[in-house]
Design an enzyme around this catalytic site. Sequence first.
Site, short mmCIF file in Angstrom:
data_model
loop_
_atom_site.label_atom_id
_atom_site.label_comp_id
_atom_site.label_asym_id
_atom_site.label_seq_id
_atom_site.Cartn_x
_atom_site.Cartn_y
_atom_site.Cartn_z
N ASP A 8 -15.06 -25.12 3.89
CA ASP A 8 -14.50 -25.04 5.23
C ASP A 8 -14.25 -23.55 5.48
O ASP A 8 -14.11 -22.76 4.54
CB ASP A 8 -13.23 -25.88 5.38
CG ASP A 8 -12.94 -26.18 6.86
OD1 ASP A 8 -13.55 -25.52 7.72
OD2 ASP A 8 -12.12 -27.06 7.14
C1 BGC Z 1 -12.51 -26.68 10.58
C2 BGC Z 1 -13.87 -27.28 10.36
C3 BGC Z 1 -14.87 -26.56 11.22
C4 BGC Z 1 -14.85 -25.07 10.88
C5 BGC Z 1 -15.81 -24.25 11.70
C6 BGC Z 1 -12.52 -25.17 10.41
O1 BGC Z 1 -11.32 -24.62 10.81
O2 BGC Z 1 -11.59 -27.27 9.71
O3 BGC Z 1 -13.85 -28.65 10.68
O4 BGC Z 1 -16.15 -27.11 11.05
O5 BGC Z 1 -13.55 -24.58 11.13
O6 BGC Z 1 -15.40 -24.15 13.01
#
Ligand code: BGC
Length: 731
Positions: free
Chosen positions: A268
Amino acid sequence: MKKLTPYFLGLASMCAIACQPQSDQKASDGKLSEAEIEARINEILPQLSIEEKSAMCHAQSKFSTPGVARLGIPELWWSDGPHGVRAEINWNDWGYAGWNNDSCTAFPALSALAATFNPDLAYIYGVALGEESRYRKKNVILGPGVNIYRTPLNGRNFEYMGEDPFLASTLVVPYIHGVQSTGTATSVKHYALNNQEDDRMGVNVQVSERALRELYLPAFKAAVVDGGAWTIMGSYNRYNNQHCCHNEILLMDILKKEWNFDGVVVSDWGGVHDTKEAARFGLDVEMGSFTNGLDAQLGNFSWDDYNLAKPYINAIKKGELPVADLDDKARRILRLNFRTNNGWGPGRMTCPDHMKTAHDVAQEAVTLLKNEGAVLPLDPAKKLTIAVIGENATRTLVKAGGSSELKPKYEIAPLDGIRNEFPNANIEYATGYTSGPAFYGFAPAPKEDQAKLKAEAVELAQKADLVIYVGGLNKNYQQDCEGGDRTAYELPFNQDALISALADVNKNMVVVLASGNAYSMPWIDKVPAVVQAWYLGSESGNVVAEVLCGKINPSGKLPFSFPVKLEDSAPHSFNDPMVYPGVDHQEIYKEDILVGYRWHDTKGIKPLFPFGFGLSYTTFDVKDIKVSNTASNINVSANIANTGNVNGAEVLQVYVGKVDSKVARAQKELKGFQKLAVNKGASANANISIPVESLKFYNEETKAWELEKGKYVVYVGTSSADILSTTEIEL
Ligand code: BGC
């Protein structure tokens, strides 16, 4: 000079199939087989330097990873996810790039997809989303999310598929098949135990291995083993005191060794904290680690500073880390590159087919919770004065919520939908309350005078023949949004008092609420009709209005229970911050395997609305329920007759419970379901087959799944609480 192999298929072959739905393409149309892909990777890998391999393992911008330019190996482009393709983000920061060509179709949120109980819809949702991703030149769409709904306060439940692992597993597989049939990779998230947003970066989840295996992992396993997901995203939180983006148990032992995952583990964004763990414990691609891209020369933290960049290269060169792990990561990333650059078509975007898919999913998601005196559907021929009240009647629910927010080509608001469907009515609107503008990251204080807004709404309701209230949560921070949990189980902005005041002056009232979470309804006895409208995307207002006027007969079922009050929900019943939201970054899942209806049923707590519940404008008679079993299967059949005046659909649900188990068990668990569309006056047969294998529990002592012999009870019904027959069987 060495002659270089043209590793990737040319673009020319892609153009021939422009504007064709990619799902029609067969694997034989010029695509490399998996074996051919491995052969090419074997040729490429020895030609790559450590620097080139490491570069592929981390971001070069907010949403891309580099290829190898000198060999013609393309970059990979990643995008949120999971309800549509997010607008373009800047290279170096989180700002939107302001392009004019990146509006998308906003599909219903995954919690709404779960409410359809319809795997066929999950597949067509996936195909449409995959095609939009292709058109936007994305290799990977960051979704679907399958974290189990543990608490109704979790800010991201709307992005997930409810509280039951069987339901989530059944829907996630066709979604993945649909997306990947277009050549777009899915990224199943957030692996694992990311069940809340409060302290999401720090919390260490302490959960029994049994609950982990029986509740929190099955949908991920289905996504990987049955869905064949090409990537998976590690979560921010910790398990076993180790961050899940480099977690030895979750990524190495379970995902890669036990489930034989051959795809890419992506972090993530900003979820990586340690170079050695990232190198050794299963991470392949590191994204978003709080750098601002290429600004190294300006003295900022740059992409060279990623854990899997210079620190990794240095450690390998010093002999502190083996190069074999890097080779494995590079192999997986090349595999992903070939899989998504394999002669696929260019996709298509915001076409009528995709809008229809968004509409089809939405129309099966809307869940009718109460309809006393058949107040719904409303007759559009009548010349009524209708008071539409509530902020969500006009507010965008797509451009909010955190990383899943979208820039839709259009989003129909409920007020506009209602005006279209009720042309003979005199429609007047009052907001009734205000929550302030859509924001992600903090809760803006509404400036308007709430008392004045409420008084105006009550006055309007008093004069009207009918009130349609459209409220709920709204994807602002702490209202179904990434980065923070809800702070209360009640509806926000004093809506409970407002709804109650409106019902005092007008009994003829329909309440329509948007959310991806349960909430309390202290006014439930005062209103005749309640519609759970989820977050429905581009077609939202049309679908809501079509349900109200009866063009759509609702068939959605709740993918999670609605407890009467927060303390009735498993983790909150302990009234212990260690159980939620955690103390000093430690949290214990004391409710263990009893989440959602498993908790309610086993403890005898009556929910406000049970899991699997949803009404229809017609009536169904479920007859001839037959339950039999062999050594390998339980077979359930039934006849469902539509005895009302309109066509409709019913979901037959089969739950199984163990009698006199040697281990603690839920009273019953969902093991099979079937949604059947039945025309008025007609009937249809449901046939559900349940593998006996699925009745196994996870034995922590032997570390194996175990089937207990003896008596089981098979419950057949139309919700977890509406059980029509119970049959004891012997295994
Ligand atoms: C989120 C993810 C997301 C990623 C990219 C993160 O903060 O938890 O679900 O895909 O950001 O935007």
